[in-house]
Each structure stands twice: as structure tokens, then as C-alpha cells.
Design an enzyme around this catalytic site. Structure first.
Site, PDB file in Angstrom:
ATOM      1  N   GLN A 122      19.412 -15.155 -82.055  1.00  0.00           N
ATOM      2  CA  GLN A 122      20.190 -14.961 -80.836  1.00  0.00           C
ATOM      3  C   GLN A 122      21.581 -15.603 -80.915  1.00  0.00           C
ATOM      4  O   GLN A 122      21.827 -16.501 -81.706  1.00  0.00           O
ATOM      5  CB  GLN A 122      19.425 -15.526 -79.630  1.00  0.00           C
ATOM      6  CG  GLN A 122      18.160 -14.765 -79.276  1.00  0.00           C
ATOM      7  CD  GLN A 122      16.981 -15.134 -80.142  1.00  0.00           C
ATOM      8  OE1 GLN A 122      17.025 -16.095 -80.915  1.00  0.00           O
ATOM      9  NE2 GLN A 122      15.903 -14.376 -80.020  1.00  0.00           N
TER      10      GLN A 122
ATOM     11  N   TYR B 275      13.001 -12.916 -97.238  1.00  0.00           N
ATOM     12  CA  TYR B 275      12.488 -12.100 -96.123  1.00  0.00           C
ATOM     13  C   TYR B 275      11.635 -12.906 -95.150  1.00  0.00           C
ATOM     14  O   TYR B 275      10.626 -12.436 -94.634  1.00  0.00           O
ATOM     15  CB  TYR B 275      11.715 -10.879 -96.654  1.00  0.00           C
ATOM     16  CG  TYR B 275      12.544 -10.049 -97.599  1.00  0.00           C
ATOM     17  CD1 TYR B 275      13.548  -9.215 -97.128  1.00  0.00           C
ATOM     18  CD2 TYR B 275      12.356 -10.150 -98.985  1.00  0.00           C
ATOM     19  CE1 TYR B 275      14.338  -8.481 -97.997  1.00  0.00           C
ATOM     20  CE2 TYR B 275      13.139  -9.417 -99.860  1.00  0.00           C
ATOM     21  CZ  TYR B 275      14.132  -8.583 -99.364  1.00  0.00           C
ATOM     22  OH  TYR B 275      14.918  -7.868-100.230  1.00  0.00           O
TER      23      TYR B 275
ATOM     24  N   TRP C 109      11.102 -15.036 -91.470  1.00  0.00           N
ATOM     25  CA  TRP C 109      11.230 -14.546 -90.100  1.00  0.00           C
ATOM     26  C   TRP C 109      12.686 -14.519 -89.633  1.00  0.00           C
ATOM     27  O   TRP C 109      13.500 -15.345 -90.009  1.00  0.00           O
ATOM     28  CB  TRP C 109      10.418 -15.428 -89.148  1.00  0.00           C
ATOM     29  CG  TRP C 109       8.943 -15.337 -89.369  1.00  0.00           C
ATOM     30  CD1 TRP C 109       8.228 -14.295 -89.883  1.00  0.00           C
ATOM     31  CD2 TRP C 109       7.988 -16.360 -89.078  1.00  0.00           C
ATOM     32  NE1 TRP C 109       6.896 -14.581 -89.927  1.00  0.00           N
ATOM     33  CE2 TRP C 109       6.712 -15.859 -89.436  1.00  0.00           C
ATOM     34  CE3 TRP C 109       8.069 -17.645 -88.549  1.00  0.00           C
ATOM     35  CZ2 TRP C 109       5.546 -16.586 -89.277  1.00  0.00           C
ATOM     36  CZ3 TRP C 109       6.905 -18.378 -88.388  1.00  0.00           C
ATOM     37  CH2 TRP C 109       5.656 -17.858 -88.751  1.00  0.00           C
TER      38      TRP C 109
ATOM     39  N   GLN D  89      12.757  -8.867 -86.124  1.00  0.00           N
ATOM     40  CA  GLN D  89      11.800  -8.395 -85.135  1.00  0.00           C
ATOM     41  C   GLN D  89      12.416  -7.386 -84.172  1.00  0.00           C
ATOM     42  O   GLN D  89      11.749  -6.441 -83.739  1.00  0.00           O
ATOM     43  CB  GLN D  89      11.231  -9.591 -84.362  1.00  0.00           C
ATOM     44  CG  GLN D  89      10.409 -10.510 -85.246  1.00  0.00           C
ATOM     45  CD  GLN D  89      10.190 -11.888 -84.636  1.00  0.00           C
ATOM     46  OE1 GLN D  89      10.806 -12.247 -83.637  1.00  0.00           O
ATOM     47  NE2 GLN D  89       9.317 -12.673 -85.251  1.00  0.00           N
TER      48      GLN D  89
ATOM     49  N   TRP E  88      19.085 -19.307 -72.355  1.00  0.00           N
ATOM     50  CA  TRP E  88      17.969 -19.960 -73.041  1.00  0.00           C
ATOM     51  C   TRP E  88      17.627 -21.303 -72.416  1.00  0.00           C
ATOM     52  O   TRP E  88      18.469 -22.200 -72.359  1.00  0.00           O
ATOM     53  CB  TRP E  88      18.351 -20.161 -74.510  1.00  0.00           C
ATOM     54  CG  TRP E  88      17.307 -20.726 -75.414  1.00  0.00           C
ATOM     55  CD1 TRP E  88      16.084 -20.216 -75.703  1.00  0.00           C
ATOM     56  CD2 TRP E  88      17.439 -21.915 -76.232  1.00  0.00           C
ATOM     57  NE1 TRP E  88      15.442 -20.991 -76.638  1.00  0.00           N
ATOM     58  CE2 TRP E  88      16.247 -22.043 -76.978  1.00  0.00           C
ATOM     59  CE3 TRP E  88      18.449 -22.867 -76.386  1.00  0.00           C
ATOM     60  CZ2 TRP E  88      16.039 -23.097 -77.866  1.00  0.00           C
ATOM     61  CZ3 TRP E  88      18.250 -23.915 -77.277  1.00  0.00           C
ATOM     62  CH2 TRP E  88      17.052 -24.029 -78.007  1.00  0.00           C
ATOM     63  N   ARG E  89      16.429 -21.397 -71.945  1.00  0.00           N
ATOM     64  CA  ARG E  89      15.853 -22.710 -71.636  1.00  0.00           C
ATOM     65  C   ARG E  89      15.190 -23.190 -72.922  1.00  0.00           C
ATOM     66  O   ARG E  89      14.275 -22.548 -73.442  1.00  0.00           O
ATOM     67  CB  ARG E  89      14.825 -22.607 -70.502  1.00  0.00           C
ATOM     68  CG  ARG E  89      14.115 -23.928 -70.231  1.00  0.00           C
ATOM     69  CD  ARG E  89      13.070 -23.824 -69.123  1.00  0.00           C
ATOM     70  NE  ARG E  89      12.262 -25.029 -69.132  1.00  0.00           N
ATOM     71  CZ  ARG E  89      11.114 -25.172 -69.800  1.00  0.00           C
ATOM     72  NH1 ARG E  89      10.612 -24.164 -70.493  1.00  0.00           N
ATOM     73  NH2 ARG E  89      10.470 -26.322 -69.774  1.00  0.00           N
TER      74      ARG E  89
ATOM     75  N   GLU F 164      15.255 -16.227 -72.183  1.00  0.00           N
ATOM     76  CA  GLU F 164      14.005 -16.788 -72.684  1.00  0.00           C
ATOM     77  C   GLU F 164      13.599 -18.108 -72.033  1.00  0.00           C
ATOM     78  O   GLU F 164      14.454 -18.947 -71.724  1.00  0.00           O
ATOM     79  CB  GLU F 164      14.133 -17.048 -74.198  1.00  0.00           C
ATOM     80  CG  GLU F 164      14.374 -15.801 -75.021  1.00  0.00           C
ATOM     81  CD  GLU F 164      14.316 -16.104 -76.512  1.00  0.00           C
ATOM     82  OE1 GLU F 164      13.490 -15.483 -77.204  1.00  0.00           O
ATOM     83  OE2 GLU F 164      15.079 -16.969 -76.983  1.00  0.00           O
TER      84      GLU F 164
ATOM     85  N   GLU G 160      11.125 -14.254 -74.524  1.00  0.00           N
ATOM     86  CA  GLU G 160       9.908 -15.018 -74.766  1.00  0.00           C
ATOM     87  C   GLU G 160       9.600 -15.817 -73.508  1.00  0.00           C
ATOM     88  O   GLU G 160      10.511 -16.391 -72.896  1.00  0.00           O
ATOM     89  CB  GLU G 160      10.063 -15.985 -75.946  1.00  0.00           C
ATOM     90  CG  GLU G 160      10.095 -15.308 -77.301  1.00  0.00           C
ATOM     91  CD  GLU G 160      10.283 -16.300 -78.435  1.00  0.00           C
ATOM     92  OE1 GLU G 160      10.638 -17.468 -78.150  1.00  0.00           O
ATOM     93  OE2 GLU G 160      10.095 -15.926 -79.598  1.00  0.00           O
TER      94      GLU G 160
ATOM     95  N   TYR H 245       7.230 -21.503 -73.845  1.00  0.00           N
ATOM     96  CA  TYR H 245       6.202 -22.009 -74.743  1.00  0.00           C
ATOM     97  C   TYR H 245       5.390 -23.140 -74.117  1.00  0.00           C
ATOM     98  O   TYR H 245       4.200 -23.286 -74.377  1.00  0.00           O
ATOM     99  CB  TYR H 245       6.837 -22.575 -76.021  1.00  0.00           C
ATOM    100  CG  TYR H 245       7.380 -21.574 -76.999  1.00  0.00           C
ATOM    101  CD1 TYR H 245       7.409 -20.203 -76.735  1.00  0.00           C
ATOM    102  CD2 TYR H 245       7.882 -22.010 -78.229  1.00  0.00           C
ATOM    103  CE1 TYR H 245       7.910 -19.310 -77.654  1.00  0.00           C
ATOM    104  CE2 TYR H 245       8.392 -21.119 -79.158  1.00  0.00           C
ATOM    105  CZ  TYR H 245       8.406 -19.770 -78.867  1.00  0.00           C
ATOM    106  OH  TYR H 245       8.912 -18.891 -79.778  1.00  0.00           O
TER     107      TYR H 245
END
Length: 732
Positions: free
Chosen positions: A299, A319, A321, A342, A571-572, A605, A627, A630
Site C-alpha cells: 500500500q 516471489y 508475499w 494479491q 491505515w490503523r 484497513e 483487512e 487483526y
């Protein structure tokens, strides 16, 4: 001039005393009357106020006769419009002024009917002069009134061509008779802007030095921008770390060619590119050494107005993530290889091909893009982008720095520059307050009030009050991911409900005292129509926590209509310093109240409640990546009444029309993998509310979704720990 300080004259000694006394009395009386006489008031003569000030226009003929040509004092340059009615030319005087007259010097293409209009805010106008019998040539128009903005609004042309003015001069006086800003525009760009030309020695060494400092400085304070003057540079490998930007200083990417690479890899993080944030590459042509350039980012890493004369690899070496990114206004001659990426969004570009897709690859206005085939392969393609305007950028015009502001496009496809000079307006650096570390919010606001734009040089800026952008067409441009931190719980920046503000290229980092909002576009209840000249928010990022404790109830609120949000990451933080369910509390990411708002490339996110809420009508989103938080401690912490969890993207039940393409939401409830999320998306079931190409996915079985949108779409539970998405082609 007042009577104070005027000496009283006395009669010559040879005159009789009585006569001398009379003379004293009469002279004193006259002096006293001078203090009351209107002709002795403290006023300056009307002066030319408009020259060199910021000018804007409704259009430009063939984009080679800009608005600035009519206020530059050069009788050989001009503004001319498109051949249609009505058209306008506007100048911002920088401060309110008492106006005396306007002088128009028309080219052959003049107006028979036009008005001179005045405004204090650039939005609400009153008529100071009107005619339907304009004669062209040189016209001097007496006007009166106090205003900051003056415009000529043409309603009928004398020829089949547009309107054309050699000069548009506004005369009057400002308070105290001054005409220039108290805070000067322009100046040097500070120590963290590194400018090279092809003869500069040690370019590679400087690139390497900054990369060593910034490669893993994810939450550091270093900020850098590299600029390359037009020309050719050989044998360079510019590795780009955190808070580092690289760009050419030409009007087109091909003006500045690097025979070499502009590289992002993930060696610092063991081949994992999911934290390669906050960097950019712009306005360069690349001839990659091995034929393919590597740009392995996630991002907040834009790739704009680039020409890659070869292929582009979006994955790290090995290759590993990688978690998404953004390309706009770029030409990739060869194939783009996402490999392990992704998700990705590409807008208004040209590519030689696209290699593969993992979960969500979205395209709009991209020549060479694959056809829609979601979910297998996971491509979602729109032939054009409904509305777009490219990000403003710094460039060199001879030896002078200017900022180019690209023109708005509708139903765009392909780049802005492939067929010649891009369309738009150039603003001299003298119209910008060049903000350097240590500048205060008070000074920044004073510069804005004077009519200056803002150019933030690379650095970190603490503000103890809100930065208020109140003037239409203001440009706020950051270099090197300039970072604004609000102190004492203030909102970092507010934009008034005016036309055409451009916010671009900076990061807002929440402070430790909770801010109700971090960025507001338009005040509460905003309702003005900005369709002809929308405000744009581009590469503007928001962070709550990570660099230290931060809190904000809602990160971005959009109240104005017609706003374009073009690539943002809100983003948090889920890692770094000051991270915890309550430590960096942030309930809402983005809230849209305005109508006709378009988001192209929206990344939001980890917020405690709703990541995106949409209340405005006719909203559209092209590509969304999310996302869920978490660190939710348990099911109860995210319970939304009777609903399990808060949606990643919610359209309010009051909305009748909304459309979105290419959306994904992922869960990774590391604190409690037993958590269940009712759905990733929530929307009213109405004919005008439509979604295309949606997915939800559990990352390794760390929590699960029960549906994709509302109660529609398969659960991720059957996938177990296999990280297989649940896809939905369309809704309803």
C-alpha cells in the site's frame, strides 16, 4: 497624511504683532480642518493587483494558451478558451481589495456579451459590470466593490472561435495600500530535495546513501525526494526505500530517461513485500537493464506517469508475499507480471499485457488490459474511468520550477501524455508557499489566506491548529511523503466546500490525543455542485499508530459533492509502536456524506468499527482493498448489535444509487481466531445499488466470514486454513 507633524507657520518678525497672531490662528485652524477634510484620507492610488497572481479558466484552446498568459504582464502571451459558451477567466488577488477598474486587452476573438463578476470566496459571485455590446480591442471598465476574486464571464462570442485575452488587468487597493503577500512565495526546496542533471557527479552514491538510511526505516523521520532534470542518465539503479520519492522534472516522462532501474525489493524483510509502504515513482522513462523493472510494493506506493520500455515485475525476488498497489497514467511497453501480488489497481494507462492474478486485479481505462473474467482469472475491467484528473507535479520550465496541474478528463482511457504535451495548467513556484520543517500552522494558514498554494518539502510537520484550505483551486502538494501530525487533538486539515482543490502526496499521522477527524473535505451540510471542477485527493495517506500512539475517531470525512479520491491508504496500524485495541483506537476509516463521490483505488484497513461508510448518493468505487482489525480481542469487542462484526464497506440504508467494482476484504484475527464476521460488505437491496466482483478471504483460518455481502455469498469456514477466497460475481 494627517495634520499631525505639520508645523504651524508664524508671521515674519517685521509684521505687526496682531497680524501675526491672526496668522497663527488662521493657520492653526486650517491645519485642524485638514485633519477633518476627506481629501487628506490615508489612501494609496489604485495599483495593478492581478499581475502574476493565480489565474484559472473554464478551458484552454488546445491547452497551449493558459489562464496565466493573461495576467503575466507580457502582451505577447494570452489566454484563449474553447469555442463554446459560456467561458470564464478568473484571477485570485490573494487578499480582499477595494476595486477601481478592469482593463481588457482582447485578441481578435473577443466577447460581445460578458460580465465582470466579483467574489469573496471564489464560489458566490456578484456582477460589477455587464454588457451585450462589447467592441473588443482595449476596454477600460470602471467598477467598484471589495473582492478577492475577479472574473470575466463571456456569454456570447464575436467570432466562431473562443474567447481570447492578451491581458486581464485588475486595479484597486488593498488594506494599507500594499499589493504583495506578506509571506513570500517560491524559494529553495530545502535540504531533502536532491536535484540531479546528467552531469551531476556521484548520483549513484547519493541514491545508495539514502537507500541505506531508508531501506528499513518504516517508522523513521527521514523524508527524501529525488528529482532528475530532463536528459539521459546511464547505468543507474535507484533503490527506493521508505518515505522516498523519485521523479523526472520534464512535462512528459520521456523527457527524462534512466538507462537502468528504479527498484523496490524486500531484502530488508526476508523477501516479504507486504510492508513495502510509503514511496513513489513518477514522470520517468526507464530502460531496465535486464528488460524488466522490479516494483515490489504494497500500500501507499504509487507508480504514476511512468514509461517502462520493457516489462514490470510487481513481486519481490523469490516471489514472496506482496499485498497490492497502484499504477496510473503510465505506459508499460512489455508485460506486467504480478506473480505473488494479491491485488492491484491500474488506471488510465497502456500495458503490453498482464501476466496473472491472485485475488483481485482491477483495471479502468487501460489499453491492453485483460477482459473481465472474475473470479477466474480474477480480472475486473472497465473500458474507461468515468472521471479522472492526474496528480499535480513539479517540473522545470527552463530554469524555473513550476507545478503542472493536469486537466480533468471524463471517460478517460490511456495516458495523458502519449500524444504530446499533457493538458492542464502551469503554476509558477512564486504562487506557492514552500513549507519547510519548523513551519507553524499559523504561518501555513496565513499563506493560504494570502492566496498562496502549499508545497510541503520532505519533512515532518506538527500542527497545533487545523490547516484551513478555503480558496477554490488551491493546490496542496507534498514532496517525499511530507508528514503532518496534529497536536492536541485538532483536525489536521479542513477543505471548504469550494471548487477544484487538489490535495496530493502527503501523509497525515494521528497524534496521541484523539482527533475527531484527521481530514475533512467540505463542511457539514456541504451541497455546492462541483461536477465541472471537482476536488481531488491523491496519494494522501492516513496513519493511526505505528510511529507512536495515535488516535482519531474518523480519519477522513468527505462532505462535498463530486470529490475524486484517487489512491489513498487509510491505515490503523497493526504493527509498530503504540499499537493496541485501545492504544490506537480509531473507530471509522472513511465516511462519505457527499453525493457523486468517486473513489479510484481505495485502501482502508484495521479500524475498530466500520472501515468505510457511505451516505451520499450516486457514489462509485473502482477497486477497494481491506483487512479487518487483526487485534480484536474477542467476539464481543466487535459485536455490532445483533450483527457479528462491522462491515468493511457499508452503504447506508438511505442510499438509493451506488455502484462498486473489484472489492476485497480479508480477516486475520490473530488475537482470537474463533471470531466470526457476519459479512465483508453491507448495502441496501435496491435496484440502484450494485456491486461487481467481490471477495472475502480468511488468511490462514484466523477467523472467518459467514457471507460476502449481507447474507449473500458463501462462508469462508469450509476453506479452513487454506486461504481460499469466497467470491461473488455480482450483487444483487
Amino acid at each position: 497624511m494627517s495634520a499631525v507633524g505639520i508645523p504651524l507657520t508664524t508671521a515674519p518678525p517685521s509684521r505687526p504683532v496682531r497680524r501675526g497672531l491672526v496668522g497663527v490662528v488662521v493657520t492653526a485652524l486650517a491645519a485642524a480642518l485638514l485633519a477633518l477634510t476627506p481629501t487628506a484620507r490615508a489612501e494609496a492610488a489604485p495599483t495593478l493587483l492581478s499581475q502574476g497572481k493565480q489565474a484559472t479558466a473554464s478551458s484552454e484552446e488546445n491547452y497551449g494558451t493558459p489562464a496565466s498568459g493573461a495576467v503575466d504582464g507580457d502582451p505577447g502571451t494570452r489566454w484563449s478558451s474553447a469555442a463554446s459558451d459560456p467561458q470564464w477567466l478568473q484571477v485570485d488577488l490573494g487578499a480582499p481589495a477595494a476595486l477601481d477598474r478592469v482593463e481588457l486587452s482582447w485578441e481578435t476573438a473577443y466577447a460581445t456579451a460578458y460580465r465582470i463578476e466579483l467574489s469573496s470566496n471564489g464560489h458566490d459571485w456578484s456582477t460589477a459590470y455587464s454588457t451585450t455590446t462589447g467592441t473588443g480591442g482595449n476596454e477600460t471598465l470602471g467598477i467598484s466593490g471589495t473582492a478577492r476574486y475577479v472574473r470575466m464571464l463571456g456569454t456570447a462570442r464575436a467570432t466562431v472561435y473562443g474567447y481570447s485575452l492578451w491581458e486581464f488587468k485588475v486595479f484597486g487597493t488593498t488594506d494599507g495600500g500594499g499589493t504583495g503577500p506578506v509571506i513570500p512565495g517560491g524559494g529553495d526546496l530545502g535540504p531533502n530535495v536532491h536535484v540531479f542533471d546528467p552531469s551531476t557527479p556521484g548520483i549513484q552514491a547519493k541514491l545508495d546513501q539514502v537507500f541505506r538510511e531508508q531501506e528499513s526505516a518504516q517508522f523513521g523521520t527521514g523524508r527524501h525526494a529525488f528529482f532528475f532534470k530532463p536528459g539521459t542518465y546511464n547505468n543507474l539503479n535507484a533503490q527506493i526505500g521508505f518515505y522516498t520519492s523519485i521523479a523526472g522534472l520534464g512535462l512528459r516522462p520521456d523527457d527524462t530517461t534512466i538507462n537502468g532501474d528504479v527498484t523496490v525489493d524486500a531484502g530488508w524483510f526476508n523477501g516479504n513485500a507486504t510492508q513495502n509502504f510509503w514511496r513513489s515513482a513518477e514522470n520517468l522513462a526507464l530502460n531496465p537493464v535486464n528488460g524488466t523493472n522490479r516494483w515490489a510494493v504494497s500500500q501507499a506506493a504509487s507508480f504514476r506517469r511512468m514509461h517502462v520500455k520493457g516489462g514490470l515485475n510487481l513481486a519481490p525476488d523469490g516471489y514472496g508475499w506482496a499485498s497490492g498497489g497502484y499504477i496510473a497514467d503510465s505506459k508499460i511497453d512489455g508485460q506486467v507480471g504480478p506473480y505473488s501480488q494479491q491485488q492491484w489497481y491500474t488506471r488510465d494507462s497502456s500495458i503490453g499485457g498482464w501476466g496473472n492474478g491472485v485475488w483481485n486485479m482491477t483495471f479502468s481505462g487501460v489499453e491492453g488490459a485483460p477482459a473481465t473474467s472474475f473470479p477466474n482469472p480474477p480480472y475486473t475491467t472497465l473500458d474507461t474511468t468515468p472521471v479522472s484528473r492526474e496528480k499535480p507535479f513539479l517540473y522545470l520550465d527552463g530554469n524555473d520550477y513550476k507545478v503542472f496541474v493536469p486537466a480533468k478528463r471524463t471517460n478517460a482511457r490511456g495516458t495523458t501524455w502519449a500524444n504530446g504535451t499533457p493538458q492542464g495548467q502551469s503554476l509558477p513556484l512564486s504562487q506557492f508557499y514552500v513549507v519547510k520543517p519548523g513551519a507553524t500552522a499559523e504561518t501555513i494558514n496565513a499563506a493560504l489566506a494570502q492566496g498562496l498554494n502549499l508545497l510541503f518539502t520532505p519533512g515532518v510537520y506538527h500542527v497545533d491548529r487545523t490547516i484551513n484550505v478555503t480558496r477554490a483551486d488551491t493546490v496542496v502538494l507534498g514532496l517525499g511523503l511530507a508528514t503532518i501530525i496534529p497536536d492536541n487533538g485538532v483536525t489536521a486539515m479542513k477543505v471548504a466546500d469550494v471548487d477544484g482543490v487538489k490535495l496530493a502526496g502527503f501523509l497525515i499521522d494521528a497524534g496521541p490525543v484523539n482527533s475527531p477527524t484527521l481530514l475533512e473535505v467540505g463542511g457539514q451540510g456541504a451541497s455546492a455542485d462541483h461536477a465541472a471542477n471537482p476536488t481531488t485527493v491523491q496519494d494522501v495517506y492516513v496513519r493511526v499508530g505505528g510511529a507512536g500512539p495515535g488516535k482519531a475517531t474518523t480519519s477522513i470525512v468527505v462532505n462535498s459533492d463530486d470529490v475524486i479520491i484517487d489512491h489513498t491508504w487509510v491505515w490503523r496500524a497493526d504493527h509498530g509502536a503504540g499499537v493496541g485495541w485501545e492504544t490506537n483506537r480509531a473507530d471509522y476509516g472513511v465516511r462519505v456524506n457527499g453525493d457523486d463521490v468517486l473513489a479510484t483505488g481505495l485502501f482502508v484497513e484495521h479500524f475498530n468499527k466500520f472501515d468505510v461508510e457511505w451516505y451520499g448518493e450516486r457514489g462509485r468505487t473502482i477497486f477497494y482493498q481491506n483487512e479487518k482489525a487483526y487485534d480484536a480481542p474477542n467476539q464481543a469487542a466487535i459485536q455490532n448489535g445483533s450483527t457479528k462484526g462491522y462491515a468493511a464497506y457499508r452503504v447506508d440504508d438511505s442510499v438509493n444509487t451506488h455502484e462498486a467494482w473489484g472489492l476485497g476484504s480479508y480477516c486475520n484475527f490473530t488475537a482470537d481466531p474463533s471470531i466470526r464476521q457476519e459479512h465483508g460488505f453491507q448495502a441496501p437491496v435496491k435496484p440502484g445499488v450494485r456491486f461487481h466482483s467481490l471477495l472475502v478471504v480468511s488468511l490462514g483460518g484466523q477467523g472467518h466470514y459467514e457471507h460476502v455481502i449481507n447474507s449473500t455469498g458463501a462462508s469462508t469456514v469450509p476453506a479452513g486454513t487454506s486461504t481460499v477466497p469466497s467470491n461473488l460475481v455480482s450483487f444483487p
